[in-house]
Design an enzyme around this catalytic site. Sequence first.
Site, PDB file in Angstrom:
ATOM      1  N   LYS A 157      61.431  70.920  61.258  1.00 52.26           N
ATOM      2  CA  LYS A 157      61.353  71.705  62.486  1.00 52.26           C
ATOM      3  C   LYS A 157      62.428  71.232  63.461  1.00 52.26           C
ATOM      4  CE  LYS A 157      57.529  74.219  61.766  1.00 52.26           C
ATOM      5  NZ  LYS A 157      57.429  75.675  61.931  1.00 52.26           N
ATOM      6  N   LYS A 255      53.819  85.548  56.596  1.00 49.57           N
ATOM      7  CA  LYS A 255      52.598  84.834  56.962  1.00 49.57           C
ATOM      8  C   LYS A 255      51.447  85.801  56.704  1.00 49.57           C
ATOM      9  CE  LYS A 255      54.575  81.067  58.607  1.00 49.57           C
ATOM     10  NZ  LYS A 255      54.778  80.883  60.048  1.00 49.57           N
TER      11      LYS A 255
END
Length: 346
Positions: A157, A255
Amino acid sequence: MQLTIHQHTLPLANPFRISHGTRTEQPTLIVELTDEDSGRSGLGEAAMTSYYGLDSGRCAATLTSLAPAFAPLKTLTPEELHQLIDQKAPDLHPFLRCALDVAAHDLWAQNKGLRLGDCWPVRAPRKTPTCYTIGLGSIQEMISKLEAFPWPVYKIKLGGGGDDLAIIRALRGSTDSPFYVDANTGWTARQTIDFSGPLSELGVVFIEQPLKPDDSAGQREAFAHSVLPLIADESCQTEADVDRCAAGFHGINIKVVKCGGLLPARRMIARARALNLSVMVGCMTESSVGISGIAQLLPELDYADMDGAMLLAKDIAEGVTFDPATGLPVYPERKGTGARLFGAHS
């Protein structure tokens, strides 16, 4: 058919920071659909992620209000489940629709006597490992997390405002594993282009969602000049987004909670393939219930981010796990998704 809702709070092994904020626990809802004749139960999950405006109490009440619609049913295919939701609760939040969808798929496959993934023919199945995610933090914190969890491929990230190239250079000193980079909308087009070359030399495979979803001009510029492939995440939430992504991305990250379940997710995969887009499926911070559902899609994917349950200090369920040597799935002997709440009967 009985609909039961279980509310849980999942403690994280470490504070998890992305550009949206930091959290140490994750509320979640488990949906259970029970065939009262056979006693079989299908499980699905909806992470109550705060930045999507979800509240466990309100969502549990919403789902419980649907129980009378399930009560008279003896069987329920995934297609029939979506038809029922469209009739009874057309505005149901996609996360809650997804939980019902996965529970219906789980029970449907159990009634067929098959693991769910074996119910779907795949022309050219892939062996796709999952990555393990290293959240934002100081460079030393990120190195410590990486070294404490050796894994074949990592998602890193970035986009938090620090020196992102310095982070990757430092992490590369601790592992030879490939990196996926997720900027979480934290970069500009110029940064994406400028970072892409050095990141490629440092063993980064792709950049996920570098720009904000509404920066379509910047995304096209980055798409035209980036050395690395660009994968859509926030820009690809529903089936309608797939075609739009073809002009600015090389692939999409689906997702399942955002699109409303496995049924629409598989349609998104098919459409992406038709558009020559690579396909990834990602997770939220979920227990083994949610992860076991999306792991059924692995043979259809190029990339996977299914580490949600690995980020927990304590799981509430068992199901699909991943081999730390290869990152590949280990499916339990149970039918359906293979998920089972701890304390439940086989």
